[in-house]
Design a protein around this motif. Structure first.
Motif, short mmCIF file in Angstrom:
data_model
loop_
_atom_site.label_atom_id
_atom_site.label_comp_id
_atom_site.label_asym_id
_atom_site.label_seq_id
_atom_site.Cartn_x
_atom_site.Cartn_y
_atom_site.Cartn_z
N LEU A 108 0.85 -1.19 0.00
CA LEU A 108 0.00 0.00 0.00
C LEU A 108 0.88 1.24 0.00
O LEU A 108 1.98 1.23 0.54
CB LEU A 108 -0.89 0.02 1.25
N ASP A 109 0.37 2.31 -0.58
CA ASP A 109 1.14 3.56 -0.57
C ASP A 109 1.02 4.28 0.77
O ASP A 109 1.95 4.90 1.23
CB ASP A 109 0.67 4.47 -1.70
N VAL A 110 -0.15 4.18 1.40
CA VAL A 110 -0.37 4.86 2.68
C VAL A 110 -0.57 3.80 3.76
O VAL A 110 -1.38 2.90 3.63
CB VAL A 110 -1.60 5.79 2.61
N LEU A 111 0.20 3.92 4.85
CA LEU A 111 0.14 3.00 5.97
C LEU A 111 -0.18 3.78 7.24
O LEU A 111 -0.14 5.01 7.25
CB LEU A 111 1.48 2.27 6.13
N TRP A 112 -0.46 3.06 8.31
CA TRP A 112 -0.71 3.67 9.60
C TRP A 112 0.52 3.46 10.48
O TRP A 112 1.01 2.35 10.60
CB TRP A 112 -1.95 3.08 10.26
N ALA A 113 1.01 4.54 11.06
CA ALA A 113 2.23 4.48 11.86
C ALA A 113 1.93 4.80 13.32
O ALA A 113 1.11 5.66 13.62
CB ALA A 113 3.25 5.48 11.34
N VAL A 114 2.61 4.08 14.21
CA VAL A 114 2.62 4.41 15.63
C VAL A 114 3.86 5.27 15.82
O VAL A 114 4.98 4.81 15.59
CB VAL A 114 2.68 3.15 16.51
N VAL A 115 3.66 6.51 16.21
CA VAL A 115 4.76 7.46 16.36
C VAL A 115 5.09 7.60 17.84
O VAL A 115 4.21 7.85 18.66
CB VAL A 115 4.40 8.83 15.75
N ALA A 116 6.36 7.43 18.17
CA ALA A 116 6.84 7.56 19.54
C ALA A 116 7.50 8.93 19.70
O ALA A 116 8.33 9.31 18.88
CB ALA A 116 7.84 6.46 19.85
N ARG A 117 7.10 9.62 20.74
CA ARG A 117 7.72 10.92 21.05
C ARG A 117 8.30 10.84 22.46
O ARG A 117 7.65 10.41 23.39
CB ARG A 117 6.67 12.02 20.99
N ALA B 43 7.58 4.21 15.52
CA ALA B 43 7.84 3.00 16.30
C ALA B 43 7.49 1.74 15.53
O ALA B 43 8.21 0.76 15.58
CB ALA B 43 7.06 3.05 17.61
N ASP B 44 6.38 1.78 14.79
CA ASP B 44 5.96 0.61 14.02
C ASP B 44 4.95 1.06 12.98
O ASP B 44 4.34 2.13 13.12
CB ASP B 44 5.34 -0.45 14.93
N ILE B 45 4.76 0.26 11.94
CA ILE B 45 3.78 0.58 10.91
C ILE B 45 2.83 -0.60 10.74
O ILE B 45 3.20 -1.75 10.99
CB ILE B 45 4.45 0.93 9.56
N HIS B 46 1.60 -0.27 10.35
CA HIS B 46 0.55 -1.29 10.20
C HIS B 46 -0.28 -0.97 8.97
O HIS B 46 -0.34 0.18 8.52
CB HIS B 46 -0.34 -1.30 11.44
N ALA B 47 -0.94 -1.98 8.46
CA ALA B 47 -1.79 -1.81 7.28
C ALA B 47 -3.14 -1.18 7.62
O ALA B 47 -3.74 -0.52 6.79
CB ALA B 47 -2.01 -3.15 6.59
N SER B 48 -3.60 -1.35 8.87
CA SER B 48 -4.91 -0.79 9.24
C SER B 48 -4.79 0.11 10.47
O SER B 48 -3.88 -0.06 11.29
CB SER B 48 -5.90 -1.92 9.54
N ARG B 49 -5.71 1.03 10.56
CA ARG B 49 -5.71 1.94 11.70
C ARG B 49 -5.99 1.19 13.01
O ARG B 49 -5.39 1.49 14.03
CB ARG B 49 -6.76 3.03 11.49
N GLU C 65 -3.73 1.33 16.34
CA GLU C 65 -4.26 1.78 17.62
C GLU C 65 -4.06 0.72 18.71
O GLU C 65 -3.75 1.04 19.85
CB GLU C 65 -5.73 2.15 17.49
N ALA C 66 -4.21 -0.55 18.36
CA ALA C 66 -3.97 -1.62 19.32
C ALA C 66 -2.50 -1.65 19.75
O ALA C 66 -2.19 -1.81 20.93
CB ALA C 66 -4.37 -2.96 18.73
N ASP C 67 -1.60 -1.45 18.80
CA ASP C 67 -0.17 -1.40 19.10
C ASP C 67 0.15 -0.20 19.99
O ASP C 67 0.89 -0.31 20.97
CB ASP C 67 0.64 -1.35 17.82
N ARG C 68 -0.44 0.95 19.66
CA ARG C 68 -0.24 2.16 20.48
C ARG C 68 -0.70 1.93 21.90
O ARG C 68 -0.01 2.28 22.86
CB ARG C 68 -1.00 3.34 19.87
N ASP C 69 -1.87 1.33 22.06
CA ASP C 69 -2.41 1.08 23.40
C ASP C 69 -1.52 0.11 24.18
O ASP C 69 -1.29 0.31 25.38
CB ASP C 69 -3.83 0.54 23.31
N LYS D 241 5.55 9.06 24.66
CA LYS D 241 4.13 9.18 24.34
C LYS D 241 3.94 8.65 22.92
O LYS D 241 4.79 8.84 22.06
CB LYS D 241 3.67 10.62 24.44
N TYR D 242 2.82 7.99 22.70
CA TYR D 242 2.57 7.35 21.42
C TYR D 242 1.31 7.93 20.78
O TYR D 242 0.34 8.23 21.47
CB TYR D 242 2.40 5.84 21.60
N SER D 243 1.34 8.06 19.47
CA SER D 243 0.18 8.49 18.71
C SER D 243 0.13 7.70 17.41
O SER D 243 1.08 7.02 17.04
CB SER D 243 0.25 9.99 18.43
N VAL D 244 -1.01 7.81 16.72
CA VAL D 244 -1.20 7.11 15.45
C VAL D 244 -1.42 8.15 14.37
O VAL D 244 -2.16 9.11 14.56
CB VAL D 244 -2.43 6.16 15.53
#
Length: 96
Positions: A14-23, A31-37, A41-45, A67-70
């Motif tokens: 996919l061209d666009v992925l969902w990322a867990v961003v660590a700050r 921090a990690d990338i996933h195919a679905s939101r 979100e589960a990884d972030r939690d 701190k983590y965000s998606v």
């Protein structure tokens, strides 16, 4: 008999992925990338739960609390040698 077992499933092309961003402080990394939101979100939690479990340790070490965000990220925006961050890397001083 030798067999190679992959523990992380390959992401779809996919061209666009969902990322867990660590700050941590002023620094931010993917921090990690996933195919679905929902997977992101589960990884972030889960990562946030691990930080909560070790919160007193981080405070005692006087380290910034991660701190983590998606957010969405384009595959082309990922650094060439990007690899996932370990969720508990901050315990070994390897967070960033």
């Amino acid at each position: 008999m030798s067999q190679i077992v992959s523990f992380t499933p390959r992401l779809p092309q996919l061209d666009v992925l969902w990322a867990v961003v660590a700050r941590q402080g002023r620094q931010a990394r993917i921090a990690d990338i996933h195919a679905s939101r929902s997977a992101a979100e589960a990884d972030r939690d889960w990562r946030a739960g691990q930080v909560r479990a070790y919160l007193q340790f981080l405070i005692g070490e006087r380290r910034p609390i991660p701190k983590y965000s998606v957010q969405q990220v384009r595959r082309s925006d990922l650094p060439r040698l990007w690899k996932p961050l370990p969720a508990l890397g901050f315990l070994r001083g390897e967070f960033f």
